[in-house]
Design an enzyme around this catalytic site. Structure first.
Site, PDB file in Angstrom:
ATOM      1  N   HIS A 133       0.826  -1.211   0.000  1.00 28.60           N
ATOM      2  CA  HIS A 133       0.000   0.000   0.000  1.00 28.60           C
ATOM      3  C   HIS A 133       0.860   1.261   0.000  1.00 28.60           C
ATOM      4  O   HIS A 133       0.358   2.345   0.270  1.00 28.60           O
ATOM      5  CB  HIS A 133      -0.948   0.011   1.202  1.00 28.60           C
ATOM      6  CG  HIS A 133      -2.014  -1.042   1.125  1.00 28.60           C
ATOM      7  ND1 HIS A 133      -2.680  -1.532   2.233  1.00 28.60           N
ATOM      8  CD2 HIS A 133      -2.540  -1.713   0.074  1.00 28.60           C
ATOM      9  CE1 HIS A 133      -3.547  -2.459   1.853  1.00 28.60           C
ATOM     10  NE2 HIS A 133      -3.488  -2.586   0.559  1.00 28.60           N
ATOM     11  N   CYS A 141       3.430  13.416  -6.477  1.00 31.51           N
ATOM     12  CA  CYS A 141       2.560  14.515  -6.901  1.00 31.51           C
ATOM     13  C   CYS A 141       1.109  14.110  -6.643  1.00 31.51           C
ATOM     14  O   CYS A 141       0.716  12.969  -6.881  1.00 31.51           O
ATOM     15  CB  CYS A 141       2.775  14.778  -8.386  1.00 31.51           C
ATOM     16  SG  CYS A 141       1.759  16.117  -9.057  1.00 31.51           S
TER      17      CYS A 141
HETATM   18 ZN   LIG Z   1       3.558  17.197 -10.116  1.00 31.98          ZN
END
Ligand SMILES: [Zn+2]
Length: 273
Positions: A133, A141
């Site tokens: 996980h 990001c």
């Molecule tokens: Zn990014």
């Protein structure tokens, strides 16, 4: 009803005979260090929550979109979670597993659903760990603009949420939340590849499944899919489905210590025989 001592002795025998250990760990392993399951709420968070937050607020932070919806609050929560993970020493059971693995020709590979990095903190080789996980110690990001992940910074300031190192947009931890298509799987996939290569080397491995629940069955399904002798340590769901599964009902640390004492007896017998 307690566990029969002969089951502990049998588990010790399986461990003693194996040439490699596959350690499959779920939330129950972390709980004995005092760490909560970040993907569920077992009530432990009530003592770990940031000031002014309540357990009822937790639901929002299990959803993938929380970093886009409310980045400051999300980072107040996960920044503290990261601090807690960094500051919590792994319990003694990790060192026992490491000792057992050190005596094996092919060592150990860890498959864990825990995102807290406790196996690395306990000295396990990072190249022999699969975090199915993801990990709170790595960021990505939030969009994401690329599959890049990077090490978590040393400190989180929620008023200035962390930024993506590529596009400058919001960043987030690289672990899987619920309803979370934005999770970057690249790091976990690379770990999976390393595990597949390693698995080819061990001929006689034993699986030690620890604290893996039935509600989020990823670890349990993995452990059973290997079709190897399996020692299942679980405080709540210790049932066995077949003869090759040895179920020990109890907490991770306690059972590991009992197996270790039994192993010490085995090797004493071997030395004096
Ligand atoms: Zn990014």
């Amino acid at each position: 009803m307690g566990i029969i001592e002969s089951d502990i002795a049998r588990a010790a025998q399986w461990v003693a005979r194996a040439d490699a250990l596959i350690i499959a760990a779920g939330a129950g392993m972390s709980v004995d260090s005092g760490l909560p399951d970040f993907r569920g709420s077992n009530g432990i968070w009530t003592t770990l929550l940031p000031a002014g937050m309540h357990e009822r607020d937790l639901g929002a932070f299990t959803q993938g979109r929380c970093f886009a919806d409310n980045p400051r609050e999300a980072w107040r929560f996960f920044g503290r979670a990261l601090d807690i993970c960094r500051d919590t020493p792994p319990h003694a059971g990790y060192a026992l597993l490491r000792d057992w693995a050190a005596g094996k020709r092919h060592g150990a590979f860890v498959y864990s659903s825990n995102v807290d990095g406790q196996f690395q903190a306990a000295g396990f080789d990072d190249a022999r760990i699969l975090e199915c996980h993801g990990s709170i110690h790595h960021f990505q990001c939030a969009r994401p603009c690329s599959p890049t992940t990077w090490a978590a910074p040393s400190a989180i300031v929620p008023a200035r949420p962390p930024r993506c190192i590529r596009c400058g947009g919001p960043a987030r931890p690289n672990f899987l939340l619920f309803s979370d298509p934005a999770w970057v799987v690249a790091r976990t996939n690379a770990q999976r590849l390393r595990m597949e290569v390693w698995r080819g080397t061990a001929a006689n491995a034993v699986v030690i499944e620890i604290g893996a629940g039935v509600a989020l069955p990823a670890v349990r399904m993995f452990a059973e899919s290997l079709r190897l002798p399996l020692i299942r340590i679980n405080a709540h769901d210790a049932q066995a489905e077949s003869d090759s599964v040895l179920s020990l009902k109890g907490r991770a640390l306690d059972i590991l210590q009992r197996i270790d004492r039994s192993l010490a007896t085995c090797s004493w017998v071997a030395r004096t025989a």
